[in-house]
Design an enzyme around this catalytic site. Structure first.
Site, PDB file in Angstrom:
ATOM      1  N   GLN A 110       0.811  -1.217   0.000  1.00  0.00           N
ATOM      2  CA  GLN A 110       0.000   0.000   0.000  1.00  0.00           C
ATOM      3  C   GLN A 110       0.845   1.268   0.000  1.00  0.00           C
ATOM      4  O   GLN A 110       0.315   2.368   0.013  1.00  0.00           O
ATOM      5  CB  GLN A 110      -0.923  -0.006   1.224  1.00  0.00           C
ATOM      6  N   HIS A 173      -0.883   0.139   5.616  1.00  0.00           N
ATOM      7  CA  HIS A 173      -1.396   1.166   6.533  1.00  0.00           C
ATOM      8  C   HIS A 173      -0.455   2.361   6.702  1.00  0.00           C
ATOM      9  O   HIS A 173       0.061   2.640   7.776  1.00  0.00           O
ATOM     10  CB  HIS A 173      -1.724   0.553   7.903  1.00  0.00           C
ATOM     11  N   TYR A 276      -9.156   7.509  20.247  1.00  0.00           N
ATOM     12  CA  TYR A 276     -10.256   6.983  19.444  1.00  0.00           C
ATOM     13  C   TYR A 276     -10.288   5.454  19.405  1.00  0.00           C
ATOM     14  O   TYR A 276     -11.023   4.873  18.612  1.00  0.00           O
ATOM     15  CB  TYR A 276     -10.235   7.643  18.064  1.00  0.00           C
ATOM     16  N   TYR A 287      -9.961 -10.122   9.461  1.00  0.00           N
ATOM     17  CA  TYR A 287     -10.381 -10.661   8.165  1.00  0.00           C
ATOM     18  C   TYR A 287     -10.544 -12.178   8.221  1.00  0.00           C
ATOM     19  O   TYR A 287     -11.267 -12.759   7.417  1.00  0.00           O
ATOM     20  CB  TYR A 287      -9.372 -10.259   7.086  1.00  0.00           C
TER      21      TYR A 287
END
Length: 398
Positions: A110, A173, A276, A287
């Site tokens: 990514q 990520h 958070y 997954y």
């Protein structure tokens, strides 16, 4: 004789057609690598929406996994391609050769060249911000941001602005989006590099929303300034992989959205020093179908609840507000790209309250990586494909 002449003419025509066909196949098979002449008329199609027909215009194609688009004052665009290329796209769709001077990127998984935004003073400075996966020692990498001056086909005065520390090994990520609050600050999102516990560690920058001054220094009022056990750049923490960030032009409030695991994509309005929750609280699972090992449930003391959550992950990437367009049926909307869902999500807003949702471009069948809104209320999106496209959406007419 006439029969022989006819056969010769037919053979020549077939040969020319074959050459033309092969040339077209070659163009379709490779992304644009050099400046190309735009077609006289850009291709358009009409898609449906809750408010009526939407005209979708393909401005450019042949982009290799485009990640971000910035709208230039002259009507053109800057587009990043994840493998590490920055391109200029003219208003009529001509795609430039790669702009030189881009920092070295770690284009694995990514990672790669990610966000591009114009500095608040771009009109006079020609300064841009680029985020990317920066290579490190022993195969490691981390999110970084550099600034540069945009010239004719080249970047100059390239300077490192921010570096995620420490660098970690792994292909996932990185985040990463950049937004300004209009008060002299820049916010930078990043991921936790698929190393879940880092999101809760205040001495690491993974899984954090960062806030800096426009010169790269740390604002004196950042929530962790002065704490020896925390990085002063941190604004909020406990985030997973934030690929959406925008400032509400009506209020100056910063909104961010992030990927959950399997389920639990969320929007937050991040407040200074708040936690958070990832990976302690989440609406998602692994997954594999198993629960997140660190998770205690959907809530825990001292941890913030999502402002908005999707139990089934659309795969959020890109965010843009459409406001100050009272004649538009899409006025006061928040747009988000959806990778897994292959759609453009439009959320209707009443102030900060989300009052409705619709999903656009499902018929296009492409992953939507980025979305931006022009000053005229038109919406621009990037499709994340090998043959990626830059599209313009004209909102339904009133």
């Amino acid at each position: 004789m006439r029969h022989a002449l006819h056969c010769t003419t037919l053979a020549l025509a077939l040969s020319m057609s074959l050459v033309a066909c092969q040339a077209r196949q070659g163009e379709d098979a490779a992304p644009a690598k050099a400046a190309t002449a735009a077609p006289k008329a850009l291709p358009t199609q009409t898609v449906t929406s809750q408010n009526g027909p939407v005209t979708v215009t393909t401005i450019a194609s042949g982009l290799e996994h485009p990640w971000s688009v910035a709208l230039l004052p002259d009507g053109g665009f800057l587009v990043t391609e994840r493998p590490g290329r920055l391109r200029h796209v003219s208003a009529d769709g001509a795609v430039s050769a790669p702009i030189t001077g881009v920092p070295q990127v770690w284009a694995e998984g990514q990672g790669g060249l990610l966000d591009v935004v114009l500095a608040p003073d771009f009109a006079t400075s020609k300064k841009i911000f680029l985020s990317y996966a920066e290579p490190g020692p022993d195969g490691s990498a981390g999110t970084a941001v550099s600034t540069a001056t945009l010239g004719d086909g080249a970047l100059s005065d390239v300077k490192l602005f921010y570096r995620q520390e420490p660098k970690l090994v792994g292909p996932n990520h990185f985040g990463s989006r950049i937004a300004f609050d209009g008060k002299g600050h820049v916010f930078i999102t990043q991921g936790e590099r698929n190393d879940r516990p880092t999101s809760q560690k205040l001495d690491m920058l993974q899984g954090k929303l960062v806030r800096l001054n426009l010169d790269g220094s740390v604002p004196a009022d950042n929530p962790f300034v002065g704490r020896k056990d925390a990085r002063p750049e941190i604004w909020s923490y406990g985030h997973r992989n934030m690929q959406s960030l925008a400032t509400d032009p009506r209020t100056g409030t910063v909104w961010e959205a992030e990927h959950g695991p399997k389920g639990g994509d969320e929007i937050n309005l991040p407040q200074p020093g708040k936690n958070y929750g990832w990976p302690i609280i989440t609406h998602g699972i692994n997954y594999s179908g198993l629960k997140i090992p660190e998770a205690v449930g959907k809530e825990a003391p001292g941890m913030e609840q999502p402002y908005h959550v999707w139990e089934i992950s659309p795969g959020l990437s890109g965010m843009a507000f459409l406001t100050a367009q009272p004649a538009s049926k899409w006025n006061d909307s928040l747009f988000l790209g959806a990778l897994a869902d292959g759609s453009l999500i439009r959320l209707s807003l009443d102030g900060d309250k989300i009052t409705g949702e619709e999903r656009l471009l499902k018929d296009v069948g492409a992953r939507i990586r980025d979305v931006r809104v022009g000053s005229d209320g038109k919406v621009y999106v990037l499709t994340d494909e090998t043959d990626g496209k830059l599209l313009r959406l004209d909102p339904p007419k009133g």
